[in-house]
Scaffold this active site. Structure first.
Site, short mmCIF file in Angstrom:
data_model
loop_
_atom_site.label_atom_id
_atom_site.label_comp_id
_atom_site.label_asym_id
_atom_site.label_seq_id
_atom_site.Cartn_x
_atom_site.Cartn_y
_atom_site.Cartn_z
N MET A 1 31.24 42.86 41.95
CA MET A 1 32.26 42.41 41.01
C MET A 1 33.60 43.08 41.25
O MET A 1 34.63 42.46 41.10
CB MET A 1 31.80 42.66 39.57
CG MET A 1 30.60 41.80 39.19
SD MET A 1 30.99 40.05 39.07
CE MET A 1 31.78 39.97 37.49
N CYS A 2 33.62 44.37 41.57
CA CYS A 2 34.81 45.09 42.03
C CYS A 2 35.63 45.77 40.93
O CYS A 2 35.77 45.25 39.82
CB CYS A 2 35.75 44.21 42.84
SG CYS A 2 34.96 43.29 44.17
#
Length: 330
Positions: A1-2
């Site tokens: 997702m980061c």
């Protein structure tokens, strides 16, 4: 997702940093896209005005998730599920791009945030899937430049909007304004211990060091990572040198790095941090750290790379290494 963040060190170096968290194996490499490079978008041929460095993969054309260009303009794209909205038709008077192509245009054409604000209306993001992968990625973008200003680009209404980012952090959904409002839940977070309190004649006090961080979220959801990264970014000592600043960035990223196997998606794949990157927009340097190794690889934009006719990919050894102190002492 980061998770992504910007940071300014005591040495007045401005950075953009990110974790690349994904379930699908990206197999990207550090790459330099030169200036005057022609690349094929799904709507026609585009040409870079500026060269840039990032991590990418050639899927009929280069696909990058972040980069810094020769003007010190840096961008990272992150997932924006259930929020991102794109147009379904092209517009003749605009530059029509698929969402995953937008970062190539930004890094190749824009030199500063002020120029970005002037030219953002040129762009029309159209619902087009990534070739070979077959899906349309929902994306939003965090941007910085040599001034250290941070903005976010989000298209929650079909049109790309430039939003000021006062905390220099971005994760995933919901949108930036929601995350900023959510920080009101963490007014109690502080780097110092809470003082002892007296209830009638009984004194309660912290068990030990760190009581000021009680309640700081520790999970891997987007809101938790946003709050955690915001607190750490605001308070971490960035040091006096460039190297100390880079080290501070990776220490912050350690706290939002997802190990393989602890976050399993509905399809059974493991969403984990495949690599981390730190982009020095002051010295035009790209730092890359793969999951398989604690080693950080460094790549600096120079005229030789920028003037080439074709992109330059850089291989790296993704192996875990140790230094044998017994051998060094003999």
């Amino acid at each position: 997702m980061c998770t992504s963040l910007t940071l300014t060190s005591h040495a007045e170096h401005h950075f953009l940093a990110r974790t690349m968290d994904f379930g699908f194996q990206l197999d990207g490499r550090p790459v330099v896209i030169p200036r005057n490079y022609e690349w094929k978008s799904q709507q026609g041929i585009q040409k870079t005005k500026y060269g840039f460095a990032g991590t990418g993969r050639n899927l009929e054309e280069y696909f990058l998730a972040e980069g810094v260009n020769e003007k010190g303009f840096a961008v990272a794209e992150l997932y924006f599920p259930n929020e991102a909205k794109y147009n379904t038709t092209t517009q003749k008077e605009k530059v029509n791009l698929a969402p995953h192509e937008f970062i190539m245009w930004l890094l190749g054409q824009i030199g500063s945030i002020s120029e970005l604000r002037e030219r953002i209306t040129e762009i029309n993001l159209v619902e087009e899937a990534i070739p070979m992968l077959g899906f349309i990625p929902p994306l939003h973008f965090i941007v910085t430049d040599k001034t250290g200003e941070t903005v976010v680009l989000e298209s929650d209404s079909g049109e790309m909007v430039v939003k000021s980012n006062p905390v220099g952090v971005m994760t995933n959904s919901p949108d930036l304004s929601w995350h900023l409002k959510n920080l009101n839940n963490y007014l109690n977070i502080q780097p110092t211990n809470f003082p002892a309190k007296k209830i009638d004649e009984y004194v309660i006090q912290p068990f030990g060091q760190g009581s000021g961080t009680f309640g700081l979220p520790g999970g891997y959801t987007s809101p938790e990572r946003f709050a955690r990264a915001t607190f750490l970014r605001a308070l971490t000592d960035t040091g006096e040198t460039v190297e100390e600043g880079v080290n501070a960035i990776f220490k912050i990223l350690n706290n939002v790095t997802i190990p393989k196997g602890v976050d399993i998606k509905d399809d059974g794949s493991s969403d984990y941090t495949q690599y981390r990157a730190a982009l020095d927009v002051t010295e035009l340097t790209y730092y890359f750290n793969p999951y398989e190794s604690p080693e950080v690889f460094k790549l600096t934009l120079d005229e030789t790379l920028l003037a080439k006719k074709e992109p330059t990919e850089f291989a790296y050894a993704a192996t875990f290494k140790t230094t044998d102190l017994n051998t060094k002492n003999t």
